[in-house]
Design a protein around this motif. Structure first.
Motif, mmCIF file in Angstrom:
data_model
loop_
_atom_site.group_PDB
_atom_site.id
_atom_site.type_symbol
_atom_site.label_atom_id
_atom_site.label_comp_id
_atom_site.label_asym_id
_atom_site.label_seq_id
_atom_site.Cartn_x
_atom_site.Cartn_y
_atom_site.Cartn_z
ATOM 1 N N PRO A 104 0.819 -1.214 0.000
ATOM 2 C CA PRO A 104 0.000 0.000 0.000
ATOM 3 C C PRO A 104 0.851 1.261 0.000
ATOM 4 O O PRO A 104 1.924 1.309 0.587
ATOM 5 N N VAL A 105 0.342 2.259 -0.691
ATOM 6 C CA VAL A 105 1.001 3.558 -0.708
ATOM 7 C C VAL A 105 0.829 4.219 0.655
ATOM 8 O O VAL A 105 -0.004 3.809 1.453
ATOM 9 N N VAL A 127 -2.631 8.458 -0.277
ATOM 10 C CA VAL A 127 -4.065 8.152 -0.164
ATOM 11 C C VAL A 127 -4.869 9.455 -0.108
ATOM 12 O O VAL A 127 -5.868 9.615 -0.808
ATOM 13 N N HIS A 128 -4.414 10.395 0.704
ATOM 14 C CA HIS A 128 -5.098 11.685 0.847
ATOM 15 C C HIS A 128 -5.097 12.447 -0.482
ATOM 16 O O HIS A 128 -6.126 12.974 -0.918
ATOM 17 N N ALA A 129 -3.951 12.490 -1.144
ATOM 18 C CA ALA A 129 -3.853 13.195 -2.425
ATOM 19 C C ALA A 129 -4.737 12.525 -3.480
ATOM 20 O O ALA A 129 -5.404 13.213 -4.262
ATOM 21 N N PHE A 130 -4.773 11.196 -3.504
ATOM 22 C CA PHE A 130 -5.619 10.485 -4.459
ATOM 23 C C PHE A 130 -7.096 10.787 -4.206
ATOM 24 O O PHE A 130 -7.862 11.023 -5.146
ATOM 25 N N GLU A 150 -1.630 -3.029 -17.286
ATOM 26 C CA GLU A 150 -1.384 -4.253 -16.533
ATOM 27 C C GLU A 150 0.007 -4.220 -15.910
ATOM 28 O O GLU A 150 1.011 -4.148 -16.596
ATOM 29 N N ASN A 151 0.065 -4.229 -14.593
ATOM 30 C CA ASN A 151 1.302 -4.215 -13.812
ATOM 31 C C ASN A 151 0.915 -4.631 -12.404
ATOM 32 O O ASN A 151 0.160 -3.926 -11.748
ATOM 33 N N THR A 152 1.419 -5.765 -11.937
ATOM 34 C CA THR A 152 0.966 -6.341 -10.673
ATOM 35 C C THR A 152 1.072 -5.373 -9.508
ATOM 36 O O THR A 152 0.120 -5.209 -8.745
ATOM 37 N N ALA A 153 2.205 -4.709 -9.345
ATOM 38 C CA ALA A 153 2.377 -3.781 -8.226
ATOM 39 C C ALA A 153 1.413 -2.603 -8.339
ATOM 40 O O ALA A 153 0.790 -2.201 -7.361
ATOM 41 N N HIS A 154 1.266 -2.048 -9.533
ATOM 42 C CA HIS A 154 0.373 -0.907 -9.717
ATOM 43 C C HIS A 154 -1.083 -1.321 -9.558
ATOM 44 O O HIS A 154 -1.893 -0.558 -9.031
ATOM 45 N N ALA A 198 -6.000 -0.776 -6.727
ATOM 46 C CA ALA A 198 -7.154 -1.405 -6.068
ATOM 47 C C ALA A 198 -7.274 -0.901 -4.635
ATOM 48 O O ALA A 198 -8.360 -0.605 -4.148
ATOM 49 N N PHE A 199 -6.141 -0.771 -3.958
ATOM 50 C CA PHE A 199 -6.136 -0.233 -2.594
ATOM 51 C C PHE A 199 -6.681 1.197 -2.581
ATOM 52 O O PHE A 199 -7.513 1.535 -1.750
ATOM 53 N N LEU A 200 -6.229 2.018 -3.528
ATOM 54 C CA LEU A 200 -6.668 3.411 -3.567
ATOM 55 C C LEU A 200 -8.150 3.534 -3.911
ATOM 56 O O LEU A 200 -8.868 4.347 -3.330
ATOM 57 N N ILE A 201 -8.626 2.740 -4.868
ATOM 58 C CA ILE A 201 -10.031 2.781 -5.250
ATOM 59 C C ILE A 201 -10.867 2.267 -4.110
ATOM 60 O O ILE A 201 -11.895 2.800 -3.782
#
Length: 103
Positions: free
Chosen positions: A52-53, A58-61, A91-95, A100-103
């Protein structure tokens, strides 16, 4: 999440799409609004790890998405058309995990 399939996050309002390879979005409804960002890429990893970022990202997103929703609502009021925001990334596993975490 499945690569190439648009998954609803908020029904009729927000979807999440992971594009296969270097494909471009746009195969959905012609009125959909496709947006992407670099937020999922902002994780400072150690070695091969990813996760996770940080809370600042998270706040900026969240602020960025709120602006997108406000702009989207304003455009809908003027046009009278119902449109959905589709958040997409390549498609990029880390991204994918971070997005998904951010959404």
């Amino acid at each position: 999440w499945e690569v190439g399939r648009e998954d609803p996050v908020i029904d009729g309002c927000l979807s999440f799409l992971i594009l296969p390879g270097a494909d471009q979005p746009g195969s959905g409804q012609p009125n959909d609004v496709y947006v992407t960002s670099e937020w999922p890429e902002l994780y400072e990893h150690m070695g091969e790890g990813f996760g996770p970022v940080n809370l600042g990202v998270v706040h900026a997103f969240c602020n960025w998405m709120e602006k997108k929703f406000r702009q989207h609502q304003k455009e809908e009021r003027h046009s009278g058309e119902t449109r959905k925001i589709v958040y997409y990334l390549a498609e990029n596993t880390a991204h994918q995990t971070n997005a998904a975490f951010l959404i």
